[in-house]
Design a protein around this motif. Structure first.
Motif, PDB file in Angstrom:
ATOM      1  N   ALA A  58      57.729 -14.110  22.756  1.00 15.48           N
ATOM      2  CA  ALA A  58      57.499 -12.955  23.037  1.00 15.48           C
ATOM      3  C   ALA A  58      58.660 -12.246  23.681  1.00 15.48           C
ATOM      4  O   ALA A  58      59.488 -12.815  23.984  1.00 15.48           O
ATOM      5  N   GLY A  59      58.583 -10.941  23.539  1.00 12.34           N
ATOM      6  CA  GLY A  59      59.788 -10.116  24.272  1.00 12.34           C
ATOM      7  C   GLY A  59      59.492  -8.564  24.144  1.00 12.34           C
ATOM      8  O   GLY A  59      58.639  -8.262  24.004  1.00 12.34           O
ATOM      9  N   TYR A  60      60.371  -7.512  24.841  1.00 15.65           N
ATOM     10  CA  TYR A  60      60.125  -6.454  24.737  1.00 15.65           C
ATOM     11  C   TYR A  60      61.402  -5.719  24.803  1.00 15.65           C
ATOM     12  O   TYR A  60      62.335  -6.362  24.966  1.00 15.65           O
ATOM     13  N   GLY A  61      61.188  -4.416  24.304  1.00 17.79           N
ATOM     14  CA  GLY A  61      62.635  -3.597  24.293  1.00 17.79           C
ATOM     15  C   GLY A  61      62.302  -2.353  25.342  1.00 17.79           C
ATOM     16  O   GLY A  61      61.094  -1.869  25.224  1.00 17.79           O
ATOM     17  N   ALA A  62      63.191  -2.173  26.149  1.00 19.25           N
ATOM     18  CA  ALA A  62      63.155  -1.254  27.077  1.00 19.25           C
ATOM     19  C   ALA A  62      63.697   0.163  26.608  1.00 19.25           C
ATOM     20  O   ALA A  62      64.985   0.044  26.412  1.00 19.25           O
ATOM     21  N   ILE A  63      62.851   1.170  26.199  1.00 15.87           N
ATOM     22  CA  ILE A  63      63.347   2.239  25.489  1.00 15.87           C
ATOM     23  C   ILE A  63      63.610   3.216  26.543  1.00 15.87           C
ATOM     24  O   ILE A  63      62.600   4.033  27.150  1.00 15.87           O
ATOM     25  N   ALA A  64      64.969   3.754  26.564  1.00  8.12           N
ATOM     26  CA  ALA A  64      65.118   4.636  27.553  1.00  8.12           C
ATOM     27  C   ALA A  64      65.067   6.294  26.959  1.00  8.12           C
ATOM     28  O   ALA A  64      65.822   7.053  26.673  1.00  8.12           O
ATOM     29  N   GLY A  65      63.796   6.754  26.983  1.00 10.04           N
ATOM     30  CA  GLY A  65      63.230   7.997  26.560  1.00 10.04           C
ATOM     31  C   GLY A  65      61.970   8.237  26.177  1.00 10.04           C
ATOM     32  O   GLY A  65      60.966   7.129  26.607  1.00 10.04           O
ATOM     33  N   ALA A  66      61.475   9.393  26.458  1.00  6.02           N
ATOM     34  CA  ALA A  66      60.114   9.851  26.485  1.00  6.02           C
ATOM     35  C   ALA A  66      59.665   9.503  24.745  1.00  6.02           C
ATOM     36  O   ALA A  66      59.586  10.516  23.833  1.00  6.02           O
ATOM     37  N   ILE A  67      59.135   8.329  24.508  1.00  5.09           N
ATOM     38  CA  ILE A  67      58.533   8.000  23.067  1.00  5.09           C
ATOM     39  C   ILE A  67      57.460   8.782  22.840  1.00  5.09           C
ATOM     40  O   ILE A  67      56.410   8.879  23.498  1.00  5.09           O
ATOM     41  N   ASP A  68      57.123   9.198  21.511  1.00  5.57           N
ATOM     42  CA  ASP A  68      55.955   9.802  20.966  1.00  5.57           C
ATOM     43  C   ASP A  68      55.100   8.714  20.369  1.00  5.57           C
ATOM     44  O   ASP A  68      55.469   8.215  19.459  1.00  5.57           O
ATOM     45  N   SER A  69      54.074   8.546  21.213  1.00  6.13           N
ATOM     46  CA  SER A  69      53.135   7.422  20.968  1.00  6.13           C
ATOM     47  C   SER A  69      52.576   7.488  19.533  1.00  6.13           C
ATOM     48  O   SER A  69      52.444   6.463  18.801  1.00  6.13           O
ATOM     49  N   ALA A  70      52.249   8.825  19.105  1.00  9.51           N
ATOM     50  CA  ALA A  70      51.846   8.974  17.769  1.00  9.51           C
ATOM     51  C   ALA A  70      52.638   8.555  16.675  1.00  9.51           C
ATOM     52  O   ALA A  70      52.502   7.972  15.753  1.00  9.51           O
ATOM     53  N   HIS A  71      54.104   8.823  16.800  1.00  9.20           N
ATOM     54  CA  HIS A  71      54.957   8.456  16.011  1.00  9.20           C
ATOM     55  C   HIS A  71      55.290   7.027  15.941  1.00  9.20           C
ATOM     56  O   HIS A  71      55.431   6.519  14.892  1.00  9.20           O
ATOM     57  N   PHE A  72      55.011   6.409  17.186  1.00  5.78           N
ATOM     58  CA  PHE A  72      55.445   5.043  16.895  1.00  5.78           C
ATOM     59  C   PHE A  72      54.374   4.246  16.470  1.00  5.78           C
ATOM     60  O   PHE A  72      54.638   3.169  15.899  1.00  5.78           O
ATOM     61  N   GLU A  73      53.030   4.649  16.894  1.00  6.44           N
ATOM     62  CA  GLU A  73      52.049   4.012  16.135  1.00  6.44           C
ATOM     63  C   GLU A  73      51.971   4.016  14.601  1.00  6.44           C
ATOM     64  O   GLU A  73      51.940   3.071  13.757  1.00  6.44           O
ATOM     65  N   ALA A  74      52.646   5.198  14.135  1.00  8.19           N
ATOM     66  CA  ALA A  74      52.849   5.454  12.814  1.00  8.19           C
ATOM     67  C   ALA A  74      53.719   4.608  12.194  1.00  8.19           C
ATOM     68  O   ALA A  74      53.724   4.052  10.995  1.00  8.19           O
ATOM     69  N   ALA A  75      54.987   4.174  12.790  1.00  9.06           N
ATOM     70  CA  ALA A  75      55.827   3.536  12.359  1.00  9.06           C
ATOM     71  C   ALA A  75      55.569   2.168  12.330  1.00  9.06           C
ATOM     72  O   ALA A  75      55.924   1.349  11.536  1.00  9.06           O
ATOM     73  N   LEU A  76      54.770   1.571  13.060  1.00  8.94           N
ATOM     74  CA  LEU A  76      54.124   0.462  13.278  1.00  8.94           C
ATOM     75  C   LEU A  76      53.376   0.065  12.118  1.00  8.94           C
ATOM     76  O   LEU A  76      53.148  -0.846  11.475  1.00  8.94           O
TER      77      LEU A  76
END
Length: 445
Positions: free
Chosen positions: A56-74
């Protein structure tokens, strides 16, 4: 990942073409397992309650992520990566991984931004989730979450069972998600995924296991390893439990890293040869042992398609070093570099088989000292222009000690983590070893 002589009989791989079948929901096909996957499977069966096989791990993303685009990418990456759609079936015909062509899944989204300490609470949630069981028979064997901790700080959390992916494979997944998200956020066509094939990768391992290179590697390792005395461990206690570990970390400044690289350039060796030599010297000074055998996690990916395909393929290659206090450090670095070449040339032979055949060595303990895990792939990514900083929560079982080396390209210096088996080391002991090793490493430059 865990290495144990109990697994030895399961590491001759036999596989063929995928077998397709119709299920009630999706088309699926079957593949055999890689040697690394069989090792993980057996380890989990021997100790079903062990959660150390979750990574397990995580990435700390320094910005306002668009959750819809993020889910689409996944979702895009989920459709591309076969390992993410795997589950494992043990039937009268044997053990197989069953790959679904599609998977019902949705992104979990959490918001801790209103908490008193958003980052601490988010990390606690992630650590709790990382300790939850995966259902190997039904899947899915991964969990993703997008966590908001500030208006312009998001955490992308990933947890996976080690049976589907190793650290190298996880880096491929993470990089691909970053690329796809960046394209979607910019409104650009999603760049093509480089060709991958889990079936081809498994077939490569099968042909190796049945071929002359396998036999030659076996003879090489069996001739090289006998005669080593005790395992060079820094532990003062004995434990067979690998389910919990403690971690201490330190950072080498960019200036110190530059000096270490200068040593490597002068001697014409890889930079991490300097670090590995320092590990051997430190073990010699603490234990008094001259013959040091380290474990080097290796990707075990000889072909271009294997290097593009997320999967669980990693192995551990022994590194045999003799520390002669009469020689200077340069000589030790050159010797370490030579051993690195040997380890990489012979990296495919399963370490479990070596242990099985050498299990009669003295004192019944592990046959390797600490593992030195060099994180050489890029861990600093951007998502739509927003930089991401990776944080590792768990990289798998720790039998004794794992030394993780991150040389990050962001000019923040070199991160060194000492992961110690919680049954063998107290936090203050691990911290003391880490501090003294860092002092030695700095003095070696």
């Amino acid at each position: 990942m865990r290495r144990d002589d109990h697994f030895a009989q399961d590491h001759i791989i036999t596989t063929g073409r995928p077998v397709t079948e119709e299920s009630s929901c999706h088309m699926v096909y079957q593949l055999e397992l890689s040697a690394g996957q069989k090792s993980v499977w057996v380890a989990q069966q021997l100790n079903p309650s062990d959660r150390s096989l979750n990574i397990a791990g995580y990435g700390a993303i320094a910005g306002a992520i668009d959750s819809a685009h993020f889910e689409a990418a996944l979702r895009t990456v989920l459709s591309e990566v076969e390992a993410l759609r795997a589950r494992f079936e043990l039937t009268g015909e044997g053990l197989h991984q069953v790959i679904s062509e599609s998977l019902d899944w949705s992104l979990r989204q959490l918001d801790f931004s209103a908490s008193a300490d958003p980052l601490a609470e988010a990390e606690q949630w992630m650590r709790t989730d990382a300790a939850l069981e995966f259902d190997m028979a039904n899947g899915p064997l991964f969990r993703w979450a997008l966590i908001r901790v500030e208006p312009e700080l998001y955490l992308w959390y990933q947890a996976m069972h080690h049976i589907i992916v190793d650290g190298f494979g996880l880096s491929l997944i993470t990089s691909r998600v970053a690329d796809v998200y960046t394209d979607l956020a910019a409104g650009d066509p999603v760049r093509e995924c480089p060709p991958t094939s889990l079936a081809q990768v498994i077939d490569e391992h099968t042909r190796y296991a049945a071929g002359p290179d396998f036999a030659a590697d076996r003879e090489f390792w069996l001739a090289r390893l006998p005669g080593k005395p005790r395992v060079a461990s820094l532990a003062t206690r004995v434990s067979s439990d690998t389910s919990a570990f403690i971690r201490e970390s330190s950072r080498i400044t960019p200036a110190d890293v530059d000096r270490l690289r200068a040593v490597a350039r002068r001697l014409r060796v890889p930079w991490y040869g300097v670090v590995i030599a320092a590990v051997a010297v430190y073990l010699n000074r603490v234990t008094g042992l001259r013959d040091i055998v380290l474990g080097l996690p290796v990707a075990a990916r000889p072909s271009p398609v294997a290097r593009r395909t997320p999967a669980m393929l990693t192995n551990v290659a022994p590194m045999c070093l003799t520390v002669d206090p009469a020689l200077d450090f340069d000589a030790m670095v050159v010797a370490a570099a030579a051993e690195l070449m040997v380890a990489h040339e012979r990296q495919r032979y399963p370490y479990e088989l070596i242990i099985h055949e050498l299990s009669g060595l003295p004192d019944g303990r592990r046959q390797l000292g600490p593992e030195v895990n060099v994180i050489a792939f890029n861990t600093s990514l951007t998502f739509g222009g927003f930089p991401s900083t990776p944080y590792n929560l768990s990289a798998g079982p720790v039998e004794d000690m794992s030394i993780n080396i991150y040389d990050r390209p962001d000019q923040s210096g070199m991160l060194i983590e000492f992961d110690g088996n919680a049954g063998l080391y107290r936090p203050e002991e691990l911290r003391s070893h880490l501090d003294r090793f860092v002092d030695l490493l700095r003095a070696s430059a």
